[in-house]
Design a protein around this motif. Structure first.
Motif, short mmCIF file in Angstrom:
data_model
loop_
_atom_site.label_atom_id
_atom_site.label_comp_id
_atom_site.label_asym_id
_atom_site.label_seq_id
_atom_site.Cartn_x
_atom_site.Cartn_y
_atom_site.Cartn_z
N GLU A 189 38.89 36.00 45.92
CA GLU A 189 38.11 36.36 47.10
C GLU A 189 38.96 37.06 48.16
N GLU A 190 40.18 36.55 48.36
CA GLU A 190 41.00 37.03 49.48
C GLU A 190 41.70 38.36 49.20
N LEU A 191 42.13 38.58 47.96
CA LEU A 191 42.84 39.82 47.65
C LEU A 191 41.95 41.05 47.84
N PRO A 192 40.69 41.06 47.35
CA PRO A 192 39.84 42.24 47.61
C PRO A 192 39.59 42.47 49.11
N ARG A 193 39.44 41.39 49.88
CA ARG A 193 39.21 41.54 51.31
C ARG A 193 40.41 42.16 52.02
N SER A 194 41.61 41.86 51.52
CA SER A 194 42.83 42.32 52.20
C SER A 194 43.08 43.81 52.00
N GLY A 195 42.57 44.38 50.90
CA GLY A 195 42.83 45.78 50.60
C GLY A 195 44.23 46.05 50.11
N LYS A 196 45.01 44.99 49.79
CA LYS A 196 46.39 45.16 49.35
C LYS A 196 46.45 45.84 47.99
N ARG A 197 47.47 46.67 47.79
CA ARG A 197 47.79 47.21 46.47
C ARG A 197 49.07 46.52 46.01
N ALA A 198 49.24 46.41 44.70
CA ALA A 198 50.37 45.67 44.16
C ALA A 198 50.96 46.40 42.97
N ASP A 199 52.28 46.20 42.78
CA ASP A 199 52.96 46.68 41.58
C ASP A 199 52.90 45.64 40.47
N ARG A 200 52.88 44.37 40.85
CA ARG A 200 52.87 43.27 39.90
C ARG A 200 51.97 42.16 40.44
N VAL A 201 51.23 41.51 39.55
CA VAL A 201 50.43 40.34 39.92
C VAL A 201 50.77 39.22 38.94
N ILE A 202 51.18 38.07 39.49
CA ILE A 202 51.56 36.91 38.68
C ILE A 202 50.50 35.83 38.89
N LEU A 203 49.88 35.38 37.82
CA LEU A 203 48.79 34.39 37.89
C LEU A 203 49.26 33.08 37.26
N ASP A 204 49.48 32.08 38.10
CA ASP A 204 49.88 30.75 37.64
C ASP A 204 48.79 29.79 38.11
N MET A 205 47.76 29.63 37.29
CA MET A 205 46.58 28.88 37.71
C MET A 205 45.80 28.45 36.48
N LEU A 206 44.81 27.56 36.69
CA LEU A 206 44.06 27.01 35.57
C LEU A 206 43.18 28.04 34.89
N ALA A 207 42.58 28.94 35.66
CA ALA A 207 41.63 29.91 35.10
C ALA A 207 41.98 31.32 35.56
N PRO A 208 43.07 31.89 35.06
CA PRO A 208 43.50 33.21 35.54
C PRO A 208 42.49 34.32 35.24
N TRP A 209 41.62 34.14 34.24
CA TRP A 209 40.63 35.16 33.91
C TRP A 209 39.63 35.37 35.06
N GLU A 210 39.49 34.34 35.93
CA GLU A 210 38.60 34.49 37.07
C GLU A 210 39.14 35.48 38.11
N CYS A 211 40.43 35.77 38.03
CA CYS A 211 41.06 36.67 39.00
C CYS A 211 41.33 38.06 38.42
N LEU A 212 40.87 38.32 37.19
CA LEU A 212 41.25 39.57 36.54
C LEU A 212 40.64 40.79 37.22
N GLU A 213 39.39 40.71 37.66
CA GLU A 213 38.77 41.86 38.32
C GLU A 213 39.50 42.20 39.62
N ALA A 214 39.79 41.17 40.42
CA ALA A 214 40.52 41.41 41.67
C ALA A 214 41.91 41.95 41.37
N THR A 215 42.54 41.45 40.32
CA THR A 215 43.87 41.92 39.92
C THR A 215 43.82 43.39 39.51
N ALA A 216 42.82 43.75 38.71
CA ALA A 216 42.70 45.14 38.24
C ALA A 216 42.50 46.09 39.41
N ASP A 217 41.71 45.69 40.39
CA ASP A 217 41.45 46.55 41.55
C ASP A 217 42.71 46.73 42.40
#
Length: 328
Positions: A189-217
């Motif tokens: 929820e928070e990453l899309p709101r922030s408008g941040k761009r990233a070179d790398r995204v590290i997902l250490d969580m129970l359900a990382p697939w829930e963050c894939l769309e936000a990660t891709a954007d």
């Protein structure tokens, strides 16, 4: 020939504080943490304070006897116990730090830094922060001119991580590492709101697939997503979700196992302890907008997506119905 004892080498200058390395050179000083190791391998981490003492079942020792000396010496307690004295390495600090959540072990943190290609100046997004162990390695890798943004859902975990990161890097009261920001909330929820761009995204969580769309954007083309998952079911779900998304290269999965060795003369054998499975790591690279990676040509193994499989399914793999059971 002169018989005089040569002068000792001058003390090395301390690491520049602007480097934010978490490392010091030169004599030990008040306010620093040191690691004591006894002859049985037991470890103690203490913060040096003038006028204080440290006590174990082998007696006590004064902090004043440690302050002002170069690390790498042996100190003897009042009851004859001997202790090696060094500043703690990052790999030693993270396995003994106070914990809110389980820590990412050094063997996995090293793999993440290397295989996700964390570089000085990188923009890295991390979710979740846990106890701050991986955060310390990421901050070391990006340096003071990079950026690590950590997202954590649980406030109690964020508080523990904040204290651990500040302790390791020696942040003055009221300050933090200049490359780090810790956000309380859900990355999805928070990453899309922030408008941040990233070179790398590290997902250490129970359900990382829930963050894939936000990660891709958020990921720049060529950027890397790296997931840290503990179980085979999490591993399968995440990899299939990445494949189904279509905007990433074929995901790669692996684990690392570390075994120590006993070496004494001709007695050379594997040690009795081993850091075995801790987690699986998965990486994939982001394609440019509108581009899709070619599908791998190797056919799935028979039964890989059979009737018992209920997870995400590649678009070109049809569902298979279970055969009917004949009536008796």
């Amino acid at each position: 020939m002169s018989s005089t004892t040569p002068d000792p080498a001058p003390a090395a200058a301390d690491v520049a504080p602007q480097a934010w390395s978490g490392v010091h050179r030169g004599p030990l000083r008040a306010g620093e943490w040191v690691r004591l190791l006894d002859t049985k391998g037991r470890k103690h981490n203490i913060c040096l304070e003038a006028g204080k003492s440290f006590h174990t079942n082998r007696g006590g020792m004064s902090h004043d006897d440690l302050i002002g000396r170069e690390e790498g010496f042996t100190v003897t307690s009042t009851s004859g116990g001997q202790y090696l004295v060094f500043r703690p390495l990052l790999s030693e600090f993270v396995v003994s730090m106070p914990r809110g959540a389980a820590v990412v072990y050094p063997k996995d943190a090293a793999q993440i830094v290397a295989m996700a290609d964390i570089f000085p100046g990188a923009d890295v997004v991390e979710a979740g922060v846990g106890s701050g162990a991986l955060t310390c390695s990421l901050l070391r890798a990006v340096g003071p001119f990079g950026r690590v943004t950590s997202y954590e859902r649980r406030e109690e975990f964020a508080d523990v991580a904040r204290k651990n990161v500040h302790q390791f890097f020696g942040a003055p009261d009221g300050e933090t590492h200049p490359a780090w920001s810790l956000e309380l909330g859900d990355l999805a929820e928070e990453l899309p709101r922030s408008g941040k761009r990233a070179d790398r995204v590290i997902l250490d969580m129970l359900a990382p697939w829930e963050c894939l769309e936000a990660t891709a954007d958020a990921l720049r083309p060529g950027g890397i997503v790296c997931a840290y998952v503990a179980t085979t079911t999490q591993l399968s779900r995440f990899m299939e979700t990445v494949r189904l998304h279509g905007g990433f290269t074929e995901p790669q999965a692996w684990e690392s196992l570390v075994r120590d060795w006993h070496v004494e003369g001709l007695a050379v054998r594997p040690g009795h302890k081993m850091i075995g499975h801790t987690a699986f790591l998965v990486t994939a690279r982001r394609m440019a907008p509108g581009e899709k990676a070619p599908r791998k040509t190797r056919r799935p193994a028979p039964g890989a997506y059979g009737p018992d499989y209920t997870g995400p399914r590649p678009a070109d793999v049809p569902e298979v119905e279970a055969p009917e059971t004949p009536e008796s």
